[in-house]
Write a protein that holds these residues in place. Structure first.
Motif, PDB file in Angstrom:
ATOM      1  N   PRO A 149       0.823  -1.196   0.000  1.00  0.00           N
ATOM      2  CA  PRO A 149       0.000   0.000   0.000  1.00  0.00           C
ATOM      3  C   PRO A 149       0.858   1.247   0.000  1.00  0.00           C
ATOM      4  O   PRO A 149       1.895   1.311   0.647  1.00  0.00           O
ATOM      5  CB  PRO A 149      -0.792  -0.142   1.310  1.00  0.00           C
ATOM      6  CG  PRO A 149      -0.763  -1.599   1.620  1.00  0.00           C
ATOM      7  CD  PRO A 149       0.549  -2.099   1.110  1.00  0.00           C
ATOM      8  N   SER A 150       0.434   2.250  -0.724  1.00  0.00           N
ATOM      9  CA  SER A 150       1.204   3.487  -0.829  1.00  0.00           C
ATOM     10  C   SER A 150       1.283   4.194   0.509  1.00  0.00           C
ATOM     11  O   SER A 150       0.292   4.330   1.226  1.00  0.00           O
ATOM     12  CB  SER A 150       0.545   4.410  -1.857  1.00  0.00           C
ATOM     13  OG  SER A 150       1.111   5.699  -1.800  1.00  0.00           O
ATOM     14  N   ALA A 151       2.478   4.649   0.843  1.00  0.00           N
ATOM     15  CA  ALA A 151       2.647   5.396   2.091  1.00  0.00           C
ATOM     16  C   ALA A 151       1.897   6.712   2.052  1.00  0.00           C
ATOM     17  O   ALA A 151       1.559   7.279   3.088  1.00  0.00           O
ATOM     18  CB  ALA A 151       4.134   5.650   2.346  1.00  0.00           C
ATOM     19  N   ASP A 152       1.604   7.226   0.857  1.00  0.00           N
ATOM     20  CA  ASP A 152       0.923   8.509   0.741  1.00  0.00           C
ATOM     21  C   ASP A 152      -0.487   8.465   1.311  1.00  0.00           C
ATOM     22  O   ASP A 152      -1.053   9.486   1.695  1.00  0.00           O
ATOM     23  CB  ASP A 152       0.871   8.951  -0.729  1.00  0.00           C
ATOM     24  CG  ASP A 152       2.265   9.199  -1.299  1.00  0.00           C
ATOM     25  OD1 ASP A 152       3.171   9.510  -0.507  1.00  0.00           O
ATOM     26  OD2 ASP A 152       2.427   9.082  -2.521  1.00  0.00           O
ATOM     27  N   VAL A 153      -1.102   7.263   1.335  1.00  0.00           N
ATOM     28  CA  VAL A 153      -2.467   7.169   1.846  1.00  0.00           C
ATOM     29  C   VAL A 153      -2.495   6.727   3.305  1.00  0.00           C
ATOM     30  O   VAL A 153      -3.552   6.615   3.901  1.00  0.00           O
ATOM     31  CB  VAL A 153      -3.317   6.199   0.992  1.00  0.00           C
ATOM     32  CG1 VAL A 153      -3.356   6.640  -0.443  1.00  0.00           C
ATOM     33  CG2 VAL A 153      -2.793   4.772   1.099  1.00  0.00           C
ATOM     34  N   ALA A 154      -1.351   6.425   3.862  1.00  0.00           N
ATOM     35  CA  ALA A 154      -1.279   5.962   5.244  1.00  0.00           C
ATOM     36  C   ALA A 154      -0.687   7.075   6.100  1.00  0.00           C
ATOM     37  O   ALA A 154       0.472   7.422   5.958  1.00  0.00           O
ATOM     38  CB  ALA A 154      -0.436   4.701   5.343  1.00  0.00           C
ATOM     39  N   GLY A 155      -1.487   7.649   6.987  1.00  0.00           N
ATOM     40  CA  GLY A 155      -1.027   8.764   7.796  1.00  0.00           C
ATOM     41  C   GLY A 155      -0.537   8.338   9.157  1.00  0.00           C
ATOM     42  O   GLY A 155      -0.103   7.205   9.371  1.00  0.00           O
ATOM     43  N   ARG A 205       1.156  -3.220   8.706  1.00  0.00           N
ATOM     44  CA  ARG A 205       1.743  -4.554   8.812  1.00  0.00           C
ATOM     45  C   ARG A 205       2.978  -4.682   7.920  1.00  0.00           C
ATOM     46  O   ARG A 205       4.005  -5.235   8.333  1.00  0.00           O
ATOM     47  CB  ARG A 205       0.711  -5.618   8.425  1.00  0.00           C
ATOM     48  CG  ARG A 205       1.216  -7.035   8.627  1.00  0.00           C
ATOM     49  CD  ARG A 205       0.205  -8.072   8.169  1.00  0.00           C
ATOM     50  NE  ARG A 205       0.662  -9.422   8.455  1.00  0.00           N
ATOM     51  CZ  ARG A 205       1.565 -10.081   7.741  1.00  0.00           C
ATOM     52  NH1 ARG A 205       2.112  -9.510   6.671  1.00  0.00           N
ATOM     53  NH2 ARG A 205       1.941 -11.303   8.078  1.00  0.00           N
ATOM     54  N   ALA A 206       2.890  -4.158   6.692  1.00  0.00           N
ATOM     55  CA  ALA A 206       4.028  -4.225   5.779  1.00  0.00           C
ATOM     56  C   ALA A 206       5.232  -3.482   6.342  1.00  0.00           C
ATOM     57  O   ALA A 206       6.374  -3.921   6.203  1.00  0.00           O
ATOM     58  CB  ALA A 206       3.639  -3.652   4.414  1.00  0.00           C
ATOM     59  N   LEU A 207       4.987  -2.356   6.990  1.00  0.00           N
ATOM     60  CA  LEU A 207       6.072  -1.572   7.573  1.00  0.00           C
ATOM     61  C   LEU A 207       6.752  -2.340   8.701  1.00  0.00           C
ATOM     62  O   LEU A 207       7.992  -2.375   8.791  1.00  0.00           O
ATOM     63  CB  LEU A 207       5.521  -0.236   8.085  1.00  0.00           C
ATOM     64  CG  LEU A 207       6.493   0.659   8.854  1.00  0.00           C
ATOM     65  CD1 LEU A 207       7.751   0.943   8.047  1.00  0.00           C
ATOM     66  CD2 LEU A 207       5.796   1.970   9.259  1.00  0.00           C
ATOM     67  N   VAL A 208       5.966  -2.981   9.547  1.00  0.00           N
ATOM     68  CA  VAL A 208       6.546  -3.743  10.658  1.00  0.00           C
ATOM     69  C   VAL A 208       7.341  -4.939  10.139  1.00  0.00           C
ATOM     70  O   VAL A 208       8.452  -5.218  10.616  1.00  0.00           O
ATOM     71  CB  VAL A 208       5.444  -4.195  11.634  1.00  0.00           C
ATOM     72  CG1 VAL A 208       6.000  -5.176  12.667  1.00  0.00           C
ATOM     73  CG2 VAL A 208       4.851  -2.977  12.332  1.00  0.00           C
ATOM     74  N   MET A 209       6.792  -5.649   9.157  1.00  0.00           N
ATOM     75  CA  MET A 209       7.516  -6.801   8.621  1.00  0.00           C
ATOM     76  C   MET A 209       8.817  -6.373   7.952  1.00  0.00           C
ATOM     77  O   MET A 209       9.851  -7.043   8.088  1.00  0.00           O
ATOM     78  CB  MET A 209       6.628  -7.549   7.628  1.00  0.00           C
ATOM     79  CG  MET A 209       5.383  -8.156   8.257  1.00  0.00           C
ATOM     80  SD  MET A 209       5.741  -9.343   9.581  1.00  0.00           S
ATOM     81  CE  MET A 209       6.129 -10.797   8.618  1.00  0.00           C
ATOM     82  N   ALA A 210       8.793  -5.254   7.238  1.00  0.00           N
ATOM     83  CA  ALA A 210      10.019  -4.745   6.621  1.00  0.00           C
ATOM     84  C   ALA A 210      11.054  -4.399   7.684  1.00  0.00           C
ATOM     85  O   ALA A 210      12.254  -4.626   7.507  1.00  0.00           O
ATOM     86  CB  ALA A 210       9.704  -3.522   5.763  1.00  0.00           C
ATOM     87  N   THR A 211      10.599  -3.846   8.796  1.00  0.00           N
ATOM     88  CA  THR A 211      11.501  -3.493   9.897  1.00  0.00           C
ATOM     89  C   THR A 211      12.118  -4.741  10.516  1.00  0.00           C
ATOM     90  O   THR A 211      13.329  -4.821  10.743  1.00  0.00           O
ATOM     91  CB  THR A 211      10.740  -2.696  10.967  1.00  0.00           C
ATOM     92  OG1 THR A 211      10.131  -1.550  10.366  1.00  0.00           O
ATOM     93  CG2 THR A 211      11.680  -2.235  12.068  1.00  0.00           C
TER      94      THR A 211
END
Length: 430
Positions: free
Chosen positions: A5-11, A53-59
């Protein structure tokens, strides 16, 4: 896989949920599964929830190199909340490729949102801005695993193999499916733009909600890593045979046995985890007896043609989908779990009929949970003998076969990766 998901839509709410999830994932074993039900995450729109979730898994998949990059810019360790915010900021900027202004800005906003961390928002800004000027390397295999675990892998497998294992940590895995009817493998692979793996599993890079994929509602398949499907195949159960699946949840092996026409009893101590087994049995229109019990205390006196023990373990072989296991595990866990595995093996042995089969497996890369465990069991239980596994049997990679006739599946043994597993097959003397 479909694009993240695009980071632009996730605040900021999505980043705050990611912070809660990351904190839970690193706090204890199984933390990421518990964190996925956190109210902050469940309150998000589906797209924002997917981003968090994608951000945490990438981390988590690059936590070692991320921490190395941060430590080089920090004179002393900051409070835990700031550490987690910085980790997420680095993953956003350099893994998910979020625009720098968004990655830094939202990290600073996260720090400012809490009274305790607000005074350090300037530190967050300075550290992340500094890293954007000198981008860190986040794919070094020597740093992807915790140092104590990597040292164990080097000792067990050698330097080259250990680097190959660790090199899988950063990669997002495809999804493997086991089929109710193996004859449908080619058809399902075509529908999902996937491939049929040795043994008959289907692998697909398709993303999104699996419940929307072709064949899910009809119960034609279930999600199960290709390695996790191997142990059940090695029992080669026949229609009408009795099979005991010990420590059965989440139930993929129970479904394999039921689909083969066996009369299956699935035992697990967790009623909550067995609920998923029951749900999947209903979805696939398969049947099994489901029992909530501690396998070492179960009072049922039946014996079975075949018994499978997928024992509780350190689960270090599952890091491709659960990278948090690497960072939540402790050296002391391995000895504790090995003692439990020994007791469970003895309990499983009592359930095997004369001339019956017993398969022991763990989704672990740690040697104490594998070959030595089986050797000790055979030494104290002379009525059992090892039944050597043949090369390629059950769909296992050829490289995984040991000299002893057991399997030590390493994550790089299959192109595209696979879970790490140890598997041994034994037979009770007639």
């Amino acid at each position: 896989m479909s694009p993240e998901p695009s980071a632009d839509v996730a605040g900021l709410p999505a980043r705050a949920a990611a912070l809660a999830l990351l904190t839970a994932a690193l706090a204890r074993r199984g933390g990421i599964d518990e964190g996925l039900s956190h109210p902050a995450l469940k309150a998000l729109a589906p797209r924002d929830r997917a981003f968090a979730r994608a951000l945490v898994m990438a981390t988590l998949r690059r936590l070692g190199p991320i921490d190395s990059a941060l430590q080089a810019r920090l004179a002393k360790p900051p409070p835990d909340r700031i550490v987690q915010i910085l980790r997420l900021g680095v993953a956003q900027a350099f893994v998910l490729k979020t625009p720098v202004h968004a990655a830094v800005g939202t990290a600073v906003d996260l720090a400012a949102a809490d009274n305790g961390s607000r005074p350090l928002k300037g530190l967050v800004n300075a550290v992340l801005r500094g890293l954007t000027r000198e981008p860190p390397r986040l794919d070094d295999p020597d740093q992807l695993a915790p140092p104590w675990l990597y040292a164990r892998w080097r000792a067990a497998f050698g330097e080259a193999e250990a680097r190959a294992v660790a090199g899988q940590i950063a990669d997002e895995p495809a999804t493997d499916l086991s089929l109710k009817d193996p004859a449908e493998a080619d058809r399902l692979a075509s529908e999902l733009e996937g491939e049929v793996l040795p043994g008959g599993a289907v692998r697909t890079a398709r993303g999104g909600d699996v419940s929307t994929w072709p064949g899910f509602a009809e119960g034609r398949w279930w999600v199960q890593d290709a390695s996790a499907a191997v142990p059940a195949r090695l029992l080669a159960v026949q229609p009408g045979e009795t099979v005991l699946d010990l420590c059965a949840a989440p139930g993929g092996k129970t479904l394999q046995f039921a689909a083969a026409g066996a009369r299956v009893t699935a035992v697990d101590r967790s009623a909550g985890r067995l609920k998923r087994v029951t749900e999947n049995l209903a979805r696939t229109a398969l049947s099994a007896e489901v029992v909530t019990a501690d396998a070492t205390q179960w009072t049922d006196r039946r014996r079975f043609d075949a018994v499978l023990l997928d024992a509780p373990c350190s689960a270090t072989g599952t890091f491709r989908r659960h990278p948090d296991v690497l960072w939540a595990a402790k050296p002391s866990d391995i000895a504790t779990l090995a003692a439990l595995q020994s007791r469970l093996l003895d309990a499983a042995a009592r359930r095997v009929k004369p001339d019956g089969r017993l398969v022991y497996c763990v989704c672990s890369l740690e040697s104490e949970e594998g070959q030595p465990q089986v050797e000790a069991f055979l030494a104290r239980t002379p009525e059992f003998v090892l039944d050597p596994i043949a090369a390629g049997e059950g769909g296992a990679p050829d490289a995984s076969l040991t000299r002893a006739g057991t399997l030590a599946i390493l994550p790089h043994h299959r192109t595209g990766g696979t879970d790490g597993f140890f598997v041994a097959r034994m037979r009770r003397r007639s």
